[in-house]
Design a protein around this motif. Structure first.
Motif, PDB file in Angstrom:
ATOM      1  N   PRO A  71       0.806  -1.224   0.000  1.00  0.00           N
ATOM      2  CA  PRO A  71       0.000   0.000   0.000  1.00  0.00           C
ATOM      3  C   PRO A  71       0.843   1.280   0.000  1.00  0.00           C
ATOM      4  CG  PRO A  71      -0.805  -1.544   1.654  1.00  0.00           C
ATOM      5  CD  PRO A  71       0.450  -2.126   1.109  1.00  0.00           C
ATOM      6  N   ASN A  72       1.987   1.247   0.717  1.00  0.00           N
ATOM      7  CA  ASN A  72       2.836   2.453   0.764  1.00  0.00           C
ATOM      8  C   ASN A  72       3.393   2.814  -0.612  1.00  0.00           C
ATOM      9  OD1 ASN A  72       2.491   2.827   3.459  1.00  0.00           O
ATOM     10  ND2 ASN A  72       4.338   1.741   4.063  1.00  0.00           N
ATOM     11  N   LEU A  73       3.517   1.793  -1.461  1.00  0.00           N
ATOM     12  CA  LEU A  73       4.000   2.040  -2.815  1.00  0.00           C
ATOM     13  C   LEU A  73       2.961   2.852  -3.593  1.00  0.00           C
ATOM     14  CD1 LEU A  73       6.536   1.380  -4.366  1.00  0.00           C
ATOM     15  CD2 LEU A  73       5.428  -0.643  -5.303  1.00  0.00           C
ATOM     16  N   LEU A 107       2.516   2.833  10.395  1.00  0.00           N
ATOM     17  CA  LEU A 107       3.478   3.390   9.433  1.00  0.00           C
ATOM     18  C   LEU A 107       2.741   3.867   8.179  1.00  0.00           C
ATOM     19  CD1 LEU A 107       6.347   3.913   8.305  1.00  0.00           C
ATOM     20  CD2 LEU A 107       6.355   1.564   7.476  1.00  0.00           C
ATOM     21  N   GLY A 108       1.797   3.055   7.712  1.00  0.00           N
ATOM     22  CA  GLY A 108       1.024   3.409   6.523  1.00  0.00           C
ATOM     23  C   GLY A 108       0.212   4.674   6.741  1.00  0.00           C
ATOM     24  N   ASP A 114       0.888   8.114   4.740  1.00  0.00           N
ATOM     25  CA  ASP A 114      -0.203   8.710   3.966  1.00  0.00           C
ATOM     26  C   ASP A 114      -0.446  10.167   4.378  1.00  0.00           C
ATOM     27  OD1 ASP A 114      -2.368   9.118   2.365  1.00  0.00           O
ATOM     28  OD2 ASP A 114      -3.719   7.764   3.411  1.00  0.00           O
ATOM     29  N   HIS A 115      -0.657  10.392   5.684  1.00  0.00           N
ATOM     30  CA  HIS A 115      -0.973  11.755   6.139  1.00  0.00           C
ATOM     31  C   HIS A 115       0.224  12.687   6.035  1.00  0.00           C
ATOM     32  CE1 HIS A 115      -4.809  10.351   7.124  1.00  0.00           C
ATOM     33  NE2 HIS A 115      -4.535   9.794   8.280  1.00  0.00           N
ATOM     34  N   GLY A 116       1.419  12.140   6.263  1.00  0.00           N
ATOM     35  CA  GLY A 116       2.630  12.958   6.169  1.00  0.00           C
ATOM     36  C   GLY A 116       2.829  13.479   4.748  1.00  0.00           C
ATOM     37  N   LEU A 117       2.669  12.573   3.766  1.00  0.00           N
ATOM     38  CA  LEU A 117       2.816  13.001   2.365  1.00  0.00           C
ATOM     39  C   LEU A 117       1.669  13.924   1.960  1.00  0.00           C
ATOM     40  CD1 LEU A 117       4.174   9.794   0.571  1.00  0.00           C
ATOM     41  CD2 LEU A 117       5.427  11.859   1.173  1.00  0.00           C
ATOM     42  N   ASP A 118       0.465  13.651   2.474  1.00  0.00           N
ATOM     43  CA  ASP A 118      -0.679  14.539   2.191  1.00  0.00           C
ATOM     44  C   ASP A 118      -0.413  15.958   2.674  1.00  0.00           C
ATOM     45  OD1 ASP A 118      -2.185  12.665   0.937  1.00  0.00           O
ATOM     46  OD2 ASP A 118      -3.520  12.235   2.621  1.00  0.00           O
ATOM     47  N   LEU A 128      10.116   3.616  12.311  1.00  0.00           N
ATOM     48  CA  LEU A 128       8.837   2.918  12.455  1.00  0.00           C
ATOM     49  C   LEU A 128       8.863   1.550  11.780  1.00  0.00           C
ATOM     50  CD1 LEU A 128       5.788   5.333  12.079  1.00  0.00           C
ATOM     51  CD2 LEU A 128       6.071   3.527  13.760  1.00  0.00           C
ATOM     52  N   SER A 129       9.498   1.480  10.592  1.00  0.00           N
ATOM     53  CA  SER A 129       9.501   0.199   9.881  1.00  0.00           C
ATOM     54  C   SER A 129      10.325  -0.835  10.657  1.00  0.00           C
ATOM     55  CB  SER A 129      10.023   0.360   8.453  1.00  0.00           C
ATOM     56  OG  SER A 129      11.409   0.566   8.453  1.00  0.00           O
ATOM     57  N   GLU A 130      11.395  -0.369  11.316  1.00  0.00           N
ATOM     58  CA  GLU A 130      12.196  -1.296  12.126  1.00  0.00           C
ATOM     59  C   GLU A 130      11.434  -1.697  13.378  1.00  0.00           C
ATOM     60  OE1 GLU A 130      16.048   0.550  12.670  1.00  0.00           O
ATOM     61  OE2 GLU A 130      16.377   0.498  10.487  1.00  0.00           O
ATOM     62  N   HIS A 131      10.774  -0.710  13.985  1.00  0.00           N
ATOM     63  CA  HIS A 131      10.023  -0.964  15.217  1.00  0.00           C
ATOM     64  C   HIS A 131       8.867  -1.948  14.967  1.00  0.00           C
ATOM     65  CE1 HIS A 131       8.005  -0.266  19.006  1.00  0.00           C
ATOM     66  NE2 HIS A 131       6.902   0.077  18.349  1.00  0.00           N
ATOM     67  N   LEU A 132       8.184  -1.774  13.834  1.00  0.00           N
ATOM     68  CA  LEU A 132       7.024  -2.629  13.521  1.00  0.00           C
ATOM     69  C   LEU A 132       7.428  -3.886  12.761  1.00  0.00           C
ATOM     70  CD1 LEU A 132       4.685   0.251  12.312  1.00  0.00           C
ATOM     71  CD2 LEU A 132       4.403  -1.037  14.435  1.00  0.00           C
ATOM     72  N   ASN A 133       8.763  -3.969  12.463  1.00  0.00           N
ATOM     73  CA  ASN A 133       9.291  -5.142  11.787  1.00  0.00           C
ATOM     74  C   ASN A 133       8.677  -5.380  10.405  1.00  0.00           C
ATOM     75  OD1 ASN A 133      11.269  -7.079  12.097  1.00  0.00           O
ATOM     76  ND2 ASN A 133       9.759  -8.669  12.461  1.00  0.00           N
TER      77      ASN A 133
END
Length: 371
Positions: free
Chosen positions: A33-35, A103-104, A108-112, A354-359
């Motif tokens: 989805p992030n893609l 993370l998603g 999403d909101h950060g880029l928005d 976040l990606s490391e934290h959430l694995n």
């Protein structure tokens, strides 16, 4: 915290959602989805840089016929619609692939928060700033950009206090207006904006009335009403007024500092470098709002003064006191590059942590191997 969003806009619920539900079926299940989110943002950037190439100082549309080729407007209509679609289906795709993560949501909101200003800055190229009747002056551009960003801030301030993101009604409408405006311009040329369409009113007047109307009559009252309702139901996240208003301090101070610079600049900085200045406004705002979004997601308290306000205050003081003299434009250019780099660095760091934290991987649905 669990992601919670409410969409009550009839346009979205009855017309756009069924379209997205059809489009989503085409997306392969292996795509992260992030893609989708990131691809949409890249399209917004490509549109912006393409239009900037032909219209650096917001005057290209004033010449008749406009200096921007018709294919640029048609391409912009296409990329804007794609970006809008991707922004609407990324969440659906995350639920479909059972990969919804904080993370998603942040991605999403950060880029928005950044894309919001870029949309507006691309759109301004349709109206030349030096056309007296149908154009939009640079000061008005700055004001409209501020109103749009204020709207964006309201919905996240509301989420900070209520825990629910009420999707602003203006979003779907604004995206469709953008696509339609680019299509119109691509087909009929920029002259379409330069003729009065009703009595002595130009389409620009109607768009401006819509913009201010949506902000002051829909978004702000809706936000205050939702916060008030949460207060009555005792579901507010923050007990004290101080904590509830805290996220507004930095964005408002940012706006004050920027406005002082715009109106008291001895070298008339906004007129000299409109692209750079308005881009810098968007980046600065996005960084301030990202902090609020992170605080809201992690249930932490935002700091009273965002770090960025201190260097900005120094630059503004040096500019309006005349200390910078002729170097004001150079300082703006360096300052803009520095904060764009800082914002990108901040975004990359937060996303990686976040990606490391959430694995999880950012752009892949494969799970990370535990070390």
């Amino acid at each position: 915290s669990q992601y919670n969003a409410v969409d009550t806009n009839p346009l979205s619920v009855y017309i756009m959602q069924p379209i997205w539900n059809k489009i989503i079926k085409i997306v392969p299940l292996w795509i992260a989805p992030n893609l989708l989110t990131f691809s949409g943002f890249v399209m917004v950037l490509v549109t912006y840089f393409l239009i900037s190439f032909y219209d650096w100082d917001y005057t290209a549309s004033g010449t008749s016929p406009g200096r921007v080729p018709a294919w640029v407007w048609l391409f912009s209509a296409f990329t804007t619609f794609c970006a809008y679609a991707l922004d609407c289906i990324d969440g659906k795709h995350a639920r479909r692939t059972k990969s919804s993560t904080p993370l998603g949501e942040l991605f999403d909101h950060g880029l928005d928060s950044w894309a919001t200003s870029i949309f507006v800055l691309s759109f301004f190229s349709l109206f030349s700033c030096d056309n007296e009747k149908s154009g939009v002056s640079l000061y008005r551009m700055y004001m409209y950009l501020s109103i749009v960003l204020f709207n964006f801030m309201c919905s996240h301030w509301e989420k900070y206090n209520t825990g629910v993101l009420f999707l602003p009604w203006g979003y779907d409408i604004s995206q469709l207006v953008l696509v339609a405006a680019y299509l119109l311009t691509g087909v009929f040329g920029v002259e379409v904006w330069q003729k009065p369409f009703l009595f002595d009113y130009y389409i620009t007047d109607a768009l401006v009335i819509m913009l201010i109307g949506f902000s002051l009559l829909l978004s702000l009252p809706q936000t205050l009403y939702n916060i008030h309702r949460a207060h009555i139901k005792k579901t507010l996240k923050n007990d004290s007024l101080y904590e509830g208003l805290l996220p507004l301090v930095s964005p408002l101070l940012l706006f004050v500092l920027l406005t002082v610079w715009v109106f008291f600049s001895p070298g008339n900085i906004l007129v000299k470098q409109p692209r750079l200045f308005l881009w810098m406004v968007g980046v600065a705002f996005s960084n301030v709002i990202c902090k609020v979004i992170i605080c809201q997601m992690s249930s932490t308290q935002p700091e009273l003064f965002h770090w960025f306000l201190f260097p900005l205050a120094l630059v503004v003081y040096a500019a309006i006191s005349g200390l910078l003299g002729w170097t004001e434009e150079v300082v703006l250019a360096v300052f803009t590059m520095v904060i764009t780099a800082a914002h990108l660095h901040y975004g990359v760091c937060v996303v990686r942590q976040l990606s490391e934290h959430l694995n999880i991987y950012i752009f892949s649905l494969k799970k990370r191997v535990q070390e």
